[in-house]
Design an enzyme around this catalytic site. Structure first.
Site, PDB file in Angstrom:
ATOM      1  N   PRO A   2       0.825  -1.204   0.000  1.00  0.00           N
ATOM      2  CA  PRO A   2       0.000   0.000   0.000  1.00  0.00           C
ATOM      3  C   PRO A   2       0.861   1.257   0.000  1.00  0.00           C
ATOM      4  O   PRO A   2       1.838   1.360   0.739  1.00  0.00           O
ATOM      5  CB  PRO A   2      -0.796  -0.129   1.303  1.00  0.00           C
ATOM      6  CG  PRO A   2      -0.833  -1.599   1.583  1.00  0.00           C
ATOM      7  CD  PRO A   2       0.493  -2.114   1.101  1.00  0.00           C
ATOM      8  N   GLU A   3       0.511   2.202  -0.866  1.00  0.00           N
ATOM      9  CA  GLU A   3       1.215   3.475  -0.927  1.00  0.00           C
ATOM     10  C   GLU A   3       0.332   4.553  -0.307  1.00  0.00           C
ATOM     11  O   GLU A   3      -0.691   4.250   0.311  1.00  0.00           O
ATOM     12  CB  GLU A   3       1.611   3.780  -2.371  1.00  0.00           C
ATOM     13  CG  GLU A   3       2.545   2.723  -2.948  1.00  0.00           C
ATOM     14  CD  GLU A   3       3.029   3.036  -4.362  1.00  0.00           C
ATOM     15  OE1 GLU A   3       3.041   4.221  -4.748  1.00  0.00           O
ATOM     16  OE2 GLU A   3       3.382   2.091  -5.089  1.00  0.00           O
ATOM     17  N   LYS A  58       3.381   6.605   5.171  1.00  0.00           N
ATOM     18  CA  LYS A  58       2.555   5.408   5.052  1.00  0.00           C
ATOM     19  C   LYS A  58       2.184   4.830   6.420  1.00  0.00           C
ATOM     20  O   LYS A  58       1.713   3.698   6.513  1.00  0.00           O
ATOM     21  CB  LYS A  58       3.289   4.350   4.222  1.00  0.00           C
ATOM     22  CG  LYS A  58       3.633   4.810   2.805  1.00  0.00           C
ATOM     23  CD  LYS A  58       4.420   3.743   2.055  1.00  0.00           C
ATOM     24  CE  LYS A  58       4.927   4.250   0.725  1.00  0.00           C
ATOM     25  NZ  LYS A  58       5.723   3.230   0.003  1.00  0.00           N
ATOM     26  N   ARG A 261      13.538  -2.386  -8.385  1.00  0.00           N
ATOM     27  CA  ARG A 261      12.092  -2.302  -8.556  1.00  0.00           C
ATOM     28  C   ARG A 261      11.753  -2.364 -10.039  1.00  0.00           C
ATOM     29  O   ARG A 261      12.392  -1.712 -10.871  1.00  0.00           O
ATOM     30  CB  ARG A 261      11.537  -1.005  -7.963  1.00  0.00           C
ATOM     31  CG  ARG A 261      11.870  -0.767  -6.508  1.00  0.00           C
ATOM     32  CD  ARG A 261      11.391  -1.887  -5.597  1.00  0.00           C
ATOM     33  NE  ARG A 261       9.939  -1.983  -5.580  1.00  0.00           N
ATOM     34  CZ  ARG A 261       9.160  -1.306  -4.746  1.00  0.00           C
ATOM     35  NH1 ARG A 261       9.687  -0.449  -3.880  1.00  0.00           N
ATOM     36  NH2 ARG A 261       7.855  -1.480  -4.764  1.00  0.00           N
TER      37      ARG A 261
END
EC number: 3.2.2.23
Length: 271
Positions: A2-3, A58, A261
């Site tokens: 989750p961002e 976050k 990434r």
């Protein structure tokens, strides 16, 4: 993982059910998350009243009148739901915080990369003290990015995802923001002009605000508090679309690994 939009969506879903509620009890079914849950959580939270629920980067911060806050991070796969108190726990339901109204705040985390900490002063905690500005704040500007990037040789995408530079911009929204700004993720951060950083800062703000409006991006591991999907996934321009056609120019989207990434971009639209 989750961002920022997913965490903000979680916050907005939870806050109306939590603020003002007195905590009745805490059940720790499995305290060995990313970091062990401190035993003081079970001792300090019962009897406390939740005074606010807020977000920093976050992290979700549940402030109480017990002289501290619960600090939560969803990790790779965590989710928080407010449920009727008699709802049977499922697999990976590690923590219950029961409320005076008979409901329960339940933390589920299959991979156990999330965390639940207790902190007297959140702003001084080592996880929060060195964080950069919030991307939707007035402090986050193109001029700020340009000044900070001076002399940096790291790829601009890696730079943008550095939480000391700006918080909450992970792989999804970094890729989408760079595409909107027309900047190649491969370009060295120190070689991006001031004007292009201004476009990038605007793109980050626009995309994050719209993603929050759309409820975030529902990928494999994110569940909003009410179980509703996040609809921003349907509008992704580049993330997860390697080999497909660019929705702007029709060219084939490229793929590379940057900073460990997966990264997708359009070589024609992003220079």
């Amino acid at each position: 993982m989750p961002e920022l939009p997913e965490v903000e969506t979680t916050l907005r879903g939870l806050a109306p059910h939590l603020v003002g509620q007195r905590i009745h009890g805490v059940i720790l079914r499995r305290p060995d998350l990313r970091w062990p849950i401190a035993a003081q959580i079970e001792q300090l939270l019962p009897g406390a009243t939740i005074t606010d629920v807020r977000r920093r980067a976050k992290y979700l911060l549940i402030d109480t009148d017990a002289g501290g806050s619960a600090v939560l991070h969803l990790g790779m796969s965590g989710s928080l739901r407010v449920l009727p108190g008699d709802t049977p726990p499922r697999a990976h339901d590690h923590v219950d915080i029961s409320l005076q109204n008979g409901r329960v705040l339940r933390f589920n985390d299959p991979r156990r990369f999330g965390c639940l900490l207790w902190q007297r002063d959140c702003e001084t905690h080592e996880l929060l003290a060195s964080l950069g500005p919030e991307p939707l704040s007035a402090a986050f500007t193109g001029d700020y990015l340009h000044a900070l990037a001076c002399g940096r040789r790291a790829a601009v995408k890696t730079f943008l995802m550095d939480q000391a530079v700006v918080v909450g911009v992970g792989n999804i929204y970094a890729a989408e923001s760079l595409h909107r700004a027309g900047i190649s993720p491969l370009r060295e951060a120190g070689k991006v002009s001031r004007e292009r950083y201004r476009r990038l800062a605007d793109a980050v703000k626009e995309i994050l605000a719209y993603a929050i409006q759309r409820g975030g991006t529902t990928l494999r591991d994110f569940i909003s508090p009410d179980g509703a999907p996040g609809y921003f996934e349907q509008e992704l321009m580049v993330y997860g679309r390697e080999g497909e056609a660019c929705r702007h120019c029709g060219g084939e989207l490229k793929h590379a690994t940057i900073g460990q990434r997966a990264t997708v971009w359009c070589a024609a639209c992003q220079r």
